[in-house]
Enzyme design. Structure first.
Site, PDB file in Angstrom:
ATOM      1  N   LYS A  79       1.720  -8.976   3.750  1.00 28.76           N
ATOM      2  CA  LYS A  79       1.075  -7.677   3.981  1.00 28.76           C
ATOM      3  C   LYS A  79       0.526  -7.631   5.410  1.00 28.76           C
ATOM      4  O   LYS A  79      -0.038  -8.622   5.892  1.00 28.76           O
ATOM      5  CB  LYS A  79      -0.056  -7.499   2.965  1.00 28.76           C
ATOM      6  CG  LYS A  79      -0.743  -6.147   3.001  1.00 28.76           C
ATOM      7  CD  LYS A  79      -1.780  -6.048   1.886  1.00 28.76           C
ATOM      8  CE  LYS A  79      -2.466  -4.702   1.846  1.00 28.76           C
ATOM      9  NZ  LYS A  79      -3.467  -4.603   0.756  1.00 28.76           N
ATOM     10  N   SER A 154      -2.960  -0.633  -2.169  1.00 29.43           N
ATOM     11  CA  SER A 154      -2.460  -0.526  -0.814  1.00 29.43           C
ATOM     12  C   SER A 154      -1.348  -1.521  -0.480  1.00 29.43           C
ATOM     13  O   SER A 154      -0.654  -1.349   0.516  1.00 29.43           O
ATOM     14  CB  SER A 154      -3.619  -0.719   0.169  1.00 29.43           C
ATOM     15  OG  SER A 154      -4.170  -2.018   0.024  1.00 29.43           O
ATOM     16  N   SER A 178      -5.568  -3.359  -5.201  1.00 29.48           N
ATOM     17  CA  SER A 178      -4.404  -3.207  -4.333  1.00 29.48           C
ATOM     18  C   SER A 178      -3.283  -4.230  -4.491  1.00 29.48           C
ATOM     19  O   SER A 178      -2.222  -4.061  -3.894  1.00 29.48           O
ATOM     20  CB  SER A 178      -4.839  -3.195  -2.872  1.00 29.48           C
ATOM     21  OG  SER A 178      -5.274  -1.912  -2.539  1.00 29.48           O
TER      22      SER A 178
HETATM   23  N1  GLN Z   1      -7.156   1.865  -3.984  1.00 33.62           N
HETATM   24  C1  GLN Z   1      -8.424   1.252  -3.716  1.00 33.62           C
HETATM   25  C2  GLN Z   1      -9.039   1.838  -2.488  1.00 33.62           C
HETATM   26  O1  GLN Z   1      -8.488   2.732  -1.971  1.00 33.62           O
HETATM   27  C3  GLN Z   1      -8.271  -0.209  -3.611  1.00 33.62           C
HETATM   28  C4  GLN Z   1      -7.814  -0.644  -2.291  1.00 33.62           C
HETATM   29  C5  GLN Z   1      -7.632  -2.120  -2.197  1.00 33.62           C
HETATM   30  O2  GLN Z   1      -7.705  -2.844  -3.197  1.00 33.62           O
HETATM   31  N2  GLN Z   1      -7.421  -2.586  -0.985  1.00 33.62           N
HETATM   32  O3  GLN Z   1     -10.066   1.439  -2.052  1.00 33.62           O
END
Ligand code: GLN
Length: 481
Positions: A79, A154, A178
């Site tokens: 990532k 994400s 994410s």
């Molecule tokens: N979707 C969640 C957010 O927008 C989690 C993001 C993540 O785990 N990096 O914060």
């Protein structure tokens, strides 16, 4: 070479039997990405030079009959918020568009020592803020199971890369879901480790008390193999810890364990198709002998609000370093005039370098932390967080592990939720509590609706990843024959 069939174990076998060399394998993956990633767009940057160099080193070891490290020759993707020395690390943001990582994250150092081949860096929502990959400053990755749907976020680029067989495993990061939610959306396995189990050194910080790096793989065994490599205490991350002895954590028979179903996770709002698959998976565990109990995590309804205050507060502090001077994008380089006002540099660089969602969160976080509002927002959220932690502690007095859906919905259409942040935030309703409580949790695929996949979440006690892997393996074995 059928890349779809490759697992960590199969690669090792193939290399040792000389069915292929690490270089041939790497080239095959790079060609596949070259051909097929045009439609999926999982990668932001490819690193063929690094990959081929790593592969060559493995081939030399094989030639010299030296012992192979545990992930020798295994092609992976990272990532793009995890630093790999010498290549770009953008965090999906324009503000870091030209940032070259000056050192390896600890997880990368460990993976390199274990012999992996790094093919490239994967797309993500800007600074890991999002649930669909649509917040990437560059482009949106598509779900390989259905190109009209989002891959989740994400870590959507990593999930898509694994699902499309562009690599054998990928690393993601999970602050509020994410790793698990995109794993669920793309039909793969994703582990969010216990807070502190994996070093965060070299991970671009979003919310430091919640962030964890974890593996995304095609099966549970590979997930465990990668986790074994990346975990452990690191002197560069003072929040990291060594795991205690794991041998006594193994589940030898399902009859010896109790599984909890939190009633708050099975209320209204879930897609009926998702619910059906989750219930079927739970039934399977019951048939295999596990005792299933209903439990309660009473503060679940407050988890999302609590998460979005704590995560944005921490983000507002972490992202203060992107000031147009120390890192990446700067208005100074763009404007053809001398700017003699420092504030203007900050405002304009941040205003143009950050995307809309990131700016929204910096503002929310700054507000929650400001004098006069701190008590009502940040402090209250911190207290609610303690209650959420307590909920899990109470539950784990009665059960060994907890089952829940990973996401309340199937993968949604590209563009469907992008204009409604609150709707998007609801994607995390089943995942954020785990981060707030610092617990480990995995998402495994438990069924298909058309082409789309449904993920089941298994949540464990701190540092009991071993039990999670075992429970997940029981399911995997039961469906593989
Ligand atoms: N979707 C969640 C957010 O927008 C989690 C993001 C993540 O785990 N990096 O914060």
């Amino acid at each position: 070479m059928k890349l779809e069939d490759f697992t960590i174990e199969k690669i090792k076998e193939g290399l040792l039997k000389k069915e292929f060399s690490a270089t041939e394998l790497t080239k095959a993956y790079l060609e596949k990405i070259e051909k097929e990633d045009k439609k999926i767009r999982a990668f932001l940057t490819l690193s063929p030079e690094i990959a081929l160099k790593q592969a060559k080193e493995i081939d030399e070891r094989i030639f010299l009959k030296k012992e192979l490290p545990s992930l020798a020759g295994v092609p992976c993707a990272i990532k793009d918020n995890i630093l790999v020395e010498g290549i770009k690390c953008t965090a999906g943001s324009k503000i870091l568009e030209n940032y070259i990582a000056p050192y390896d994250a600890t997880v990368i150092r460990k993976l390199k020592e274990a012999g992996v081949v790094i093919l490239g860096k994967t797309n993500l929502d800007e600074f890991a803020m999002g649930s669909s990959n649509e917040n990437s400053a560059f482009f949106t990755t598509k779900n390989p199971l259905d190109l009209e749907k989002v891959p989740g976020g994400s870590s959507g680029g990593s999930a898509a890369a694994v699902a499309a067989n562009f690599c054998v495993f990928a690393l993601g990061s999970d602050t509020g879901g994410s790793i698990r939610q995109p794993a669920s959306f793309c039909g793969i396995v994703g582990l969010k480790p216990t807070y502190g189990a994996v070093s965060r050194y070299g991970l671009i910080a979003f919310a430091s008390s919640l962030d964890q790096i974890g593996p995304m793989t095609k099966n549970v065994r590979d997930c465990k193999a990668v986790f074994e490599v990346i975990r452990g205490k690191d002197e560069m991350d003072s929040t990291s810890l060594e795991m205690k002895e794991v041998n006594n954590l193994r589940i030898r028979s399902l009859e010896e364990i109790k599984i909890g179903l939190p009633k708050e996770y099975f209320l209204e709002g879930m897609d009926p198709e998702v619910e059906e698959k989750i219930k079927k998976a739970i039934k399977k565990y019951e048939e295999m002998g596990a005792k299933i109990l209903e439990i309660s995590l009473p503060h679940t309804p407050y988890a999302l609000a609590c998460y979005y205050i704590i995560a944005t507060s921490e983000a507002s502090a972490n992202l203060a370093r992107y000031d147009g001077i120390k890192y990446g994008f700067s208005i100074i380089k763009n404007e053809q005039r001398t700017i003699d006002n420092l504030l203007e540099v900050y405002f304009k660089s941040r205003g143009q370098g950050f995307g809309e969602e990131v700016r929204r969160r910096i503002m929310l976080g700054t507000f929650s932390l400001s004098i006069g509002y701190y008590d009502a927002y940040y402090l209250r959220a911190a207290r609610v967080r303690s209650l959420i932690i307590k909920d899990f502690e109470e539950a784990f007095k009665k059960v060994d592990l907890i089952l829940a859906p990973t996401s309340p919905t199937l993968p949604f259409k590209l563009g469907e939720k992008i204009d409604d942040p609150l709707k998007m935030y609801l994607s995390d309703v089943f995942t954020v509590s785990v981060n707030l409580a610092g617990l480990p949790a995995i998402s495994i695929p438990v069924g298909k609706v058309g082409n789309l996949s449904v993920g089941l979440q298994i949540i464990g006690k701190p540092f009991e990843e071993e039990k999670i892997f075992d429970l997940a393996t029981f399911y995997e074995l039961s469906t593989s024959n």
